[in-house]
Design a protein around this motif. Structure first.
Motif, PDB file in Angstrom:
ATOM      1  N   VAL A   1      48.121  37.873  35.965  1.00 17.60           N
ATOM      2  CA  VAL A   1      47.866  38.548  34.677  1.00 17.60           C
ATOM      3  C   VAL A   1      48.608  37.873  33.520  1.00 17.60           C
ATOM      4  O   VAL A   1      48.710  38.442  32.439  1.00 17.60           O
ATOM      5  N   THR A   2      49.115  36.670  33.747  1.00 18.33           N
ATOM      6  CA  THR A   2      49.918  35.996  32.721  1.00 18.33           C
ATOM      7  C   THR A   2      49.136  35.747  31.439  1.00 18.33           C
ATOM      8  O   THR A   2      49.640  35.970  30.331  1.00 18.33           O
TER       9      THR A   2
ATOM     10  N   LEU B   1      49.999  46.332  32.108  1.00 12.25           N
ATOM     11  CA  LEU B   1      49.739  45.154  32.950  1.00 12.25           C
ATOM     12  C   LEU B   1      51.031  44.606  33.547  1.00 12.25           C
ATOM     13  O   LEU B   1      51.073  44.200  34.706  1.00 12.25           O
ATOM     14  N   GLU B   2      52.088  44.599  32.743  1.00 13.97           N
ATOM     15  CA  GLU B   2      53.383  44.084  33.190  1.00 13.97           C
ATOM     16  C   GLU B   2      53.909  44.910  34.353  1.00 13.97           C
ATOM     17  O   GLU B   2      54.443  44.375  35.331  1.00 13.97           O
ATOM     18  N   LYS B   3      53.739  46.204  34.264  1.00  9.94           N
ATOM     19  CA  LYS B   3      54.220  47.111  35.310  1.00  9.94           C
ATOM     20  C   LYS B   3      53.363  47.023  36.560  1.00  9.94           C
ATOM     21  O   LYS B   3      53.881  46.955  37.685  1.00  9.94           O
ATOM     22  N   SER B   4      52.038  47.013  36.384  1.00  8.95           N
ATOM     23  CA  SER B   4      51.133  47.013  37.546  1.00  8.95           C
ATOM     24  C   SER B   4      51.035  45.641  38.208  1.00  8.95           C
ATOM     25  O   SER B   4      50.669  45.540  39.380  1.00  8.95           O
ATOM     26  N   GLY B   5      51.375  44.574  37.471  1.00  4.90           N
ATOM     27  CA  GLY B   5      51.217  43.239  38.023  1.00  4.90           C
ATOM     28  C   GLY B   5      52.500  42.575  38.476  1.00  4.90           C
ATOM     29  O   GLY B   5      52.566  41.363  38.622  1.00  4.90           O
ATOM     30  N   ARG B   6      53.553  43.375  38.687  1.00  3.53           N
ATOM     31  CA  ARG B   6      54.853  42.806  39.051  1.00  3.53           C
ATOM     32  C   ARG B   6      54.808  41.945  40.303  1.00  3.53           C
ATOM     33  O   ARG B   6      55.501  40.934  40.415  1.00  3.53           O
ATOM     34  N   GLU B   7      54.001  42.361  41.295  1.00  6.14           N
ATOM     35  CA  GLU B   7      53.960  41.626  42.559  1.00  6.14           C
ATOM     36  C   GLU B   7      53.246  40.284  42.423  1.00  6.14           C
ATOM     37  O   GLU B   7      53.467  39.377  43.217  1.00  6.14           O
TER      38      GLU B   7
ATOM     39  N   GLN C   1      49.360  48.772  18.417  1.00  9.77           N
ATOM     40  CA  GLN C   1      49.873  49.764  19.365  1.00  9.77           C
ATOM     41  C   GLN C   1      49.148  49.686  20.704  1.00  9.77           C
ATOM     42  O   GLN C   1      49.773  49.754  21.767  1.00  9.77           O
ATOM     43  N   ILE C   2      47.827  49.538  20.654  1.00  7.34           N
ATOM     44  CA  ILE C   2      47.050  49.497  21.892  1.00  7.34           C
ATOM     45  C   ILE C   2      47.345  48.219  22.665  1.00  7.34           C
ATOM     46  O   ILE C   2      47.503  48.237  23.885  1.00  7.34           O
ATOM     47  N   HIS C   3      47.424  47.088  21.953  1.00  2.00           N
ATOM     48  CA  HIS C   3      47.744  45.820  22.629  1.00  2.00           C
ATOM     49  C   HIS C   3      49.098  45.910  23.330  1.00  2.00           C
ATOM     50  O   HIS C   3      49.248  45.463  24.472  1.00  2.00           O
ATOM     51  N   GLN C   4      50.087  46.488  22.650  1.00  2.89           N
ATOM     52  CA  GLN C   4      51.418  46.622  23.237  1.00  2.89           C
ATOM     53  C   GLN C   4      51.369  47.516  24.474  1.00  2.89           C
ATOM     54  O   GLN C   4      51.969  47.193  25.516  1.00  2.89           O
ATOM     55  N   ALA C   5      50.631  48.630  24.371  1.00  2.00           N
ATOM     56  CA  ALA C   5      50.517  49.559  25.509  1.00  2.00           C
ATOM     57  C   ALA C   5      49.838  48.880  26.694  1.00  2.00           C
ATOM     58  O   ALA C   5      50.262  49.043  27.848  1.00  2.00           O
ATOM     59  N   ILE C   6      48.800  48.105  26.435  1.00  2.00           N
ATOM     60  CA  ILE C   6      48.094  47.413  27.507  1.00  2.00           C
ATOM     61  C   ILE C   6      49.014  46.388  28.168  1.00  2.00           C
ATOM     62  O   ILE C   6      49.054  46.252  29.396  1.00  2.00           O
ATOM     63  N   GLY C   7      49.782  45.673  27.341  1.00  3.01           N
ATOM     64  CA  GLY C   7      50.709  44.686  27.885  1.00  3.01           C
ATOM     65  C   GLY C   7      51.723  45.329  28.814  1.00  3.01           C
ATOM     66  O   GLY C   7      52.014  44.805  29.894  1.00  3.01           O
TER      67      GLY C   7
END
Length: 332
Positions: A244-245, A233-239, A224-230
Motif C-alpha cells: 500500500v506504499t 491504510l497505514e493501520k490495516s497494511g502494517r503486515e 481531511q478525507i485523504h488523511q483519514a484514508i492514509g
C-alpha cells in the motif's frame, strides 16, 4: 507498478526471443509525451520487431449492425435511428453503448409490444452529448444530495474502493452508504468485482465520473478525507506496508501530512526503481525531497538520495536529474 518503462525494458530484453509482447494505448493519451514517443522510435532503431496497428473508428454499417444487435432488431427497421447513432458516435463503439443506455433512461428508446421503438420527437428535443464522458456524467445528475456526498467520498479513495473503508470515512450510516453504492451501480457509474483477497470491491466506470465527484468537494474536506484514508491504510497494511506504499504516498501528500508523505514517497521511489519504472522512481524521490524541506527528516532524505547517487544502480538516470545533484551538493 505497471508502467511504460517496464514495457520498454522487457521489449529490449526479449528482442532476440520468440516472445510476443502486446500493449495498447489511446493515441490522444500520448500526445505531448515525448519520452514515450522517443522510446517507440528507439525500439525501431535497435532492431526490435515493432508493429503498430491502428484501430480506426467503426464504419456506418458496423455501427448500424451494432445498434441492431443491442436492440435485437432486424437491420433496416430502425434505420433513421441507426443513422443518428452513426452521426453522433463518429464510430466510437463505447459512445454507441452509453448513448443508447442514456436514451433508454430518458424514454427516447423504449419497448412496446415486445419491440423496440424510438420517440423521434423526444430525440430531436434532447441535448445530445458530444463525448462518452458527457453521456456518462448525465447520469450523475440523477443522484440525490446524500448519494452524491457518499460517492464524492469514494472518489477521494481512488479509482477503486471497498464499502467498509467508504463507510468509515463517510461518517454515514451503513444502509445509506450501501444504498448509494447500489444506486450508482444501477446507473452504471460504478461496477462491482470480487477481489480474491479483499472480497467485493468497486471501481468507477469512467475517470470523468470520479473527476467530477472529486471536484465537487471543497479543499478542506478533501484534505481531511485523504488523511483519514492514509491512517486507515497505514493501520490495516502494517503486515505488508509495501503493498500500500503508493497509496500511502498519495493520500498523505494530499492530506498535507508532509512527514509521512516524504517517508512513503521515498519508499515508493525505491519500489518503482526495483520495478524498472525509473521515471516514476525519480518523480517520487523528488516529491520526498520537496515534502521534507524544512522538516527534521529533510537531511535524512538528502542523505539517502546522495547514497543512491553514488551507487552503481541506475547511476546515469539518477545523476541526470538536477534535484539529485542539488541534494548531493547540499549534503557536501
Amino acid at each position: 507498478m505497471c508502467s511504460s518503462d517496464l514495457i520498454f525494458y522487457l521489449a529490449e530484453k526479449i528482442a532476440a526471443s520468440p516472445i510476443l509482447l502486446v500493449g495498447i494505448y489511446q493515441s490522444e493519451s500520448i500526445e505531448g509525451d515525448n519520452l514515450f514517443i522517443g522510446e517507440l522510435a528507439k525500439l525501431n532503431e535497435e532492431g526490435s520487431r515493432l508493429d503498430v496497428l491502428d484501430l480506426p473508428p467503426l464504419g456506418s454499417e458496423a455501427v448500424e449492425r451494432m445498434v441492431g444487435n443491442m436492440l435485437s432488431e432486424k437491420e433496416g427497421r430502425l434505420a433513421p435511428f441507426c443513422r443518428r447513432m452513426v452521426d453522433m458516435s463518429r464510430g466510437n463503439p463505447l459512445f454507441v453503448i452509453e448513448m443508447i443506455e442514456s436514451l433508454e433512461d430518458e424514454g427516447v428508446v423504449f419497448t412496446e409490444d415486445g419491440k423496440w421503438e424510438v420517440n423521434y420527437e423526444l430525440l430531436n428535443r434532447c441535448t445530445i452529448p458530444t463525448t462518452v464522458a458527457d453521456v456518462i456524467l448525465k447520469r450523475v445528475m440523477l443522484l440525490t444530495a446524500a448519494q452524491l456526498r457518499v460517492l464524492g467520498n469514494a472518489s477521494v479513495i481512488g479509482k477503486e474502493f471497498d464499502r467498509d473503508t467508504l463507510t468509515k470515512i463517510s461518517g454515514e450510516e451503513y444502509d445509506l452508504v450501501a444504498g448509494a453504492v447500489g444506486t450508482a451501480i444501477g446507473l452504471q457509474l460504478i461496477r462491482a468485482y470480487e477481489d480474491s483477497e479483499a472480497g467485493q470491491k468497486y471501481y468507477f466506470f469512467h475517470d470523468k465520473i470520479r473527476e467530477y465527484l472529486y471536484g465537487s468537494l471543497g479543499p478542506g474536506v478533501k484534505r481531511q478525507i485523504h488523511q483519514a484514508i492514509g491512517e486507515i491504510l497505514e493501520k490495516s497494511g502494517r503486515e505488508d506496508i509495501k503493498a500500500v506504499t503508493y497509496e500511502l504516498a498519495y493520500h498523505f501528500s494530499r492530506g498535507e501530512d508532509w512527514e509521512k508523505a516524504a517517508r512513503y514517497c521515498f519508499m515508493a521511489g525505491d519500489i518503482a526503481s526495483q520495478e524498472y519504472a525509473l521515471r516514476e522512481a525519480i518523480s517520487y524521490y523528488k516529491k520526498a525531497l520537496d515534502f521534507s524541506s524544512g522538516l527534521s527528516s529533510g537531511r535524512e532524505v538528502v542523505d539517502k538520495l546522495a547514497t543512491k547517487e553514488r551507487s552503481e544502480e541506475h547511476t546515469s538516470e539518477l545523476q541526470s536529474h538536477s534535484f539529485i545533484t542539488s541534494a548531493v551538493f547540499f549534503l557536501k
